[in-house]
Design an enzyme around this catalytic site. Structure first.
Site, PDB file in Angstrom:
ATOM      1  CB  CYS A 224      46.688  -7.615  43.879  1.00 54.46           C
ATOM      2  SG  CYS A 224      47.783  -7.699  45.322  1.00 54.46           S
TER       3      CYS A 224
ATOM      4  CG  ASN B 118      40.766 -10.598  52.312  1.00 50.91           C
ATOM      5  OD1 ASN B 118      40.228 -11.667  52.554  1.00 50.91           O
ATOM      6  ND2 ASN B 118      40.078  -9.540  51.916  1.00 50.91           N
TER       7      ASN B 118
ATOM      8  CD  GLU C  70      39.018  -5.268  53.307  1.00 47.63           C
ATOM      9  OE1 GLU C  70      38.875  -5.674  52.142  1.00 47.63           O
ATOM     10  OE2 GLU C  70      38.137  -4.638  53.914  1.00 47.63           O
TER      11      GLU C  70
ATOM     12  CB  CYS D 229      49.587 -11.076  45.897  1.00 47.18           C
ATOM     13  SG  CYS D 229      48.782 -10.569  47.428  1.00 47.18           S
TER      14      CYS D 229
ATOM     15  CD  GLU E 211      46.400 -13.727  47.004  1.00 49.53           C
ATOM     16  OE1 GLU E 211      45.821 -13.688  45.908  1.00 49.53           O
ATOM     17  OE2 GLU E 211      46.162 -12.912  47.927  1.00 49.53           O
TER      18      GLU E 211
END
Length: 158
Positions: free
Chosen positions: A96, A52, A54, A99, A65
């Site tokens: 999530c 990930n 950010e 994703c 993902e």
């Protein structure tokens, strides 16, 4: 809804989990402090990792993902046989919603998705052969989903 998943070999599963754990170390999560690593196994045996990333605007953040999928698809890899996802939490956590829809676009509904707890190795060392992994599929995570094939359905006009 129960969707049966096809299985991957134990060695491929372990390589995929190790790659997801490795990917997690490159997470850029300075705002949430929530690191995620993902690894995709292509049908030709390649492993594509993602973490990930950010962003201060929050909306510009991309999950692990999706990072792995974007890396793969942008390099022409579009056929996958498994996905592993790991966080720093000692339980298996699900992708999530965004994703899930992204995975649905590029992966078969019955493709194995391995949700790996952070303490997987410790659980295995203590005799839990599965190590706390939740093996699921996008068909189970996103039932009654909308995908590319729906865009091909005939439509009424007017």
């Amino acid at each position: 809804m129960s969707v049966s998943t096809w299985s991957i070999s134990a060695p491929d599963k372990e390589k995929l989990i190790a790659a997801a754990i490795d990917a997690k170390q490159f997470a850029y999560s300075k705002y949430s402090k929530f690191r995620v690593g993902a690894a995709l196994l292509s049908t030709d045996g390649q492993i594509i990792k993602g973490a990930n990333i950010e962003n201060a605007s929050y909306g510009g953040t991309i999950c692990a993902e999706r990072t792995a999928l974007v890396k793969a698809v942008s390099e022409g890899i579009t056929s996958f046989s498994a996905l592993a996802v790991v966080t720093d939490v000692a339980s298996a956590l699900s992708p999530c919603g965004m994703c899930r829809q992204f995975i649905r676009e590029f992966c078969a509904q019955s493709m194995p998705i391995l949700l790996v707890p952070a303490d997987h190795s410790e659980k295995v060392a203590k005799g839990d052969i599965n190590g706390g992994i939740l093996e699921t599929s996008i068909g189970e995570l996103l039932p009654h989903s909308f995908g590319p094939e729906q865009l091909e359905l005939p439509r009424q006009t007017g």
